[in-house]
Design a protein around this motif. Sequence first.
Motif, PDB file in Angstrom:
ATOM      1  N   LEU A 176       1.861   2.153  -3.486  1.00  0.00           N
ATOM      2  CA  LEU A 176       0.796   2.363  -4.468  1.00  0.00           C
ATOM      3  C   LEU A 176       0.621   3.858  -4.688  1.00  0.00           C
ATOM      4  N   ARG A 177       0.993   4.331  -5.871  1.00  0.00           N
ATOM      5  CA  ARG A 177       0.872   5.774  -6.126  1.00  0.00           C
ATOM      6  C   ARG A 177      -0.482   6.151  -6.721  1.00  0.00           C
ATOM      7  N   HIS A 178      -1.071   5.232  -7.492  1.00  0.00           N
ATOM      8  CA  HIS A 178      -2.298   5.588  -8.213  1.00  0.00           C
ATOM      9  C   HIS A 178      -3.387   4.535  -8.014  1.00  0.00           C
TER      10      HIS A 178
ATOM     11  N   PHE B 193       0.838  -1.206   0.000  1.00  0.00           N
ATOM     12  CA  PHE B 193       0.000   0.000   0.000  1.00  0.00           C
ATOM     13  C   PHE B 193       0.875   1.259   0.000  1.00  0.00           C
ATOM     14  N   ALA B 194       1.968   1.209   0.741  1.00  0.00           N
ATOM     15  CA  ALA B 194       2.846   2.381   0.825  1.00  0.00           C
ATOM     16  C   ALA B 194       3.453   2.729  -0.533  1.00  0.00           C
TER      17      ALA B 194
END
Lengths: 431, 431
Positions: A343-345, A340-341
């Motif tokens: 995940l940019r988009h 999750f950390a």
Amino acid sequence: MPLRLDAGAPGFAEAFAGLVADVRASAGDVAADVRAIIARVAGEGDAAVAELTERFDGVDLDAQGWEIGPAELDAALHGLSPELRAALDLAAARIRAFHLRQMPAGNDATDAVGVRTGVRWTPVDAAGLYVPGGRAAYPSSVLMNAIPAVVAGVRDLIMVTPTPGGEANPLVLAAARLAGVSRVFRIGGAQAVAALALGTGRIPKVDVITGPGNAWVAEAKRQLYGTVGIDMIAGPSEVVILSDGMNDPAWLAADLLAQAEHDPVAQSILITTSEVEADAVMAAVEAALPALSTEAVARASWERYGAIITVEALQDAVPLLNLLAAEHAQLMIEDPEPIFAQLRHAGSVFLGRHTPEAVGDYLAGPNHVLPTGRRARFASGLSVVDFMKRTTFLDCSAEGLAAIGPAGALLADTEGLPAHAASIRLRMGNG
Amino acid sequence: MPLRLDAGAPGFAEAFAGLVADVRASAGDVAADVRAIIARVAGEGDAAVAELTERFDGVDLDAQGWEIGPAELDAALHGLSPELRAALDLAAARIRAFHLRQMPAGNDATDAVGVRTGVRWTPVDAAGLYVPGGRAAYPSSVLMNAIPAVVAGVRDLIMVTPTPGGEANPLVLAAARLAGVSRVFRIGGAQAVAALALGTGRIPKVDVITGPGNAWVAEAKRQLYGTVGIDMIAGPSEVVILSDGMNDPAWLAADLLAQAEHDPVAQSILITTSEVEADAVMAAVEAALPALSTEAVARASWERYGAIITVEALQDAVPLLNLLAAEHAQLMIEDPEPIFAQLRHAGSVFLGRHTPEAVGDYLAGPNHVLPTGRRARFASGLSVVDFMKRTTFLDCSAEGLAAIGPAGALLADTEGLPAHAASIRLRMGNG
């Protein structure tokens, strides 16, 4: 057959790029039709709305009534079973609580030289809420669109919904009443969007229009963007699920099909570290499909747009997830935080094995109106700020202006704008 | 002659409504031209961009260079006079400080039943910044567009600017270097917007495009909205000044002309409680105009779109200000707070006698890219969030899902979406 890809196989990059670029458009070019409808509503007002509603929905507004009144909304709400009323109440309360946390804070500060600057947020006066008729008339969409507007402090919430054949969905009406909608008109299509954006004799002009709709509705919103505010242009829905090979294939199949059953052009993608799981999910989907009342839609979506991608390690999925920029990303893995950390988009992320996207569709709290078709690269889900605007402000003391005015006047000189320079210098006593 | 209205006179409401409704459009319908240009760029890429740039700007990109390189940007920055460099530095620092205060906060909370929800903000990967060539090539616009993107954390900031005849404005290049722009291409018009939105061999595809432009640029942004994010559709600029009859008419005249000198279709409106002041300002404008190098533009705007409205009391101006929903509202009154508190719609507000709008154009801190043409009813000025997006997230524990899942599954049943219901119920052990 859904697409099967192996991230380690030759040609994967090209095949994956094709998946990312695949535009799941569900309609042809309706721009010219919509331009004509907007022009008619602009020119003829209510007469155009009535004629188009008769033509497209078979409803005679003057005979059957333009508006669905408070008594009918109340009756719909009171007609709910106690269980359903409790479920809608729980959903409304949770959505309200989540969106209250999104209320933006203004600010107001004076700096060392005596210049005060800040930001103030205010709601729009009136919002229009488009609710589709027919199969996609979802009470949950009414809650998800109306509650952020109410939380934002919008005074007038005008709902439009087509009633082909004259019938409105009572659950939609109940949800409208529960959410705090002000008025409901039985109109739809591009003509309803145009009426809300421009105002007619009967339909109030609003400042913002939100809510899902077909290609005509989406195109009308695009063409009227700037005349009114709109939420994001929405396309077909999608989910990407990341699995570590330790999930029940039946759960994964249900989650993939929950997306697929929305729309033949919806897209469900599984990324898994396990070839065995991939095979098991393929079988589980086939096993689950025949029991669904939505089988035809779900099968069409899964066979045309579904995909299963196997990766060597969870970390290998990160760049794929960022390229897909999915509306919904489910991380069904033991410890989702490290992924999750990175995940940019993504429109919305569902963490862990006990967080099916469907619970987010209804009542977890976050909004289910989310950017689709890779638009999570730049767009966000619906929120209270879509019904608000930011006014900045500036307050110079004489001392503050003396401190920054000379540089401002010099820049005005440089840009060749002498009245700008004069308006600063006159106040410093050297005009 | 500018319009003169008295709020107490018969027929005022109709005349004022006409002022509010007046659309100051500066160009005809360019939609078809723009559609053709976008289609060419989509189909032919760089070849189309090169051909259109040769045709419209007289620049041979392959011979003269597509890109303005770092050395040229550095040279422009180092070529500034010390005073101008200091002014740009001050502007950049103040704009940066103001926009840092706008950085949105995420949130992350777990409720009583064990359901965790929240919001996380992330920047877009790449932003495109459109900077007009010619008269409207303002270094201040470069700072106002680029700095929020840099503050937001955008990695790649791609600037495009047409260079008719091959010449770029060195101040614009210096501002680009100072603000942290990554690359500068010498292209403009709808073809530049299309290249940024779609990507070509030479021009990187971006996620968001901001910046002012002519009618072709604005229409290209509108047509590509959804493929990329854009800032608001911008129209001609406007100011409304509220005066209590105690201001120097020369200051008021300079402020009105500062707006008027931008554009023949800009609009300057004075609302004053004093008929004497109104007359004095009319005279002061006439006295100031001949000294301006921008006289022709300022006079055209003032005579066609200028207006002076007299009101009995300051309070009477509040509904007028809210209906005008102006880009800029200047409150040149002794105690602006009570009026400011009642202002629902304005792009940016300038409080008190020593706060000319011009100082906000350059370096006070707030952004000068603001909603025009009554769009402050629903839109906001440019800010860091235009270069960011919000990802919501949801994390249900098994207990959390047990608490809210049954209501969710019931709502799914009601909406006729069985796979949604199954994806919830399977996880509660009753699929």
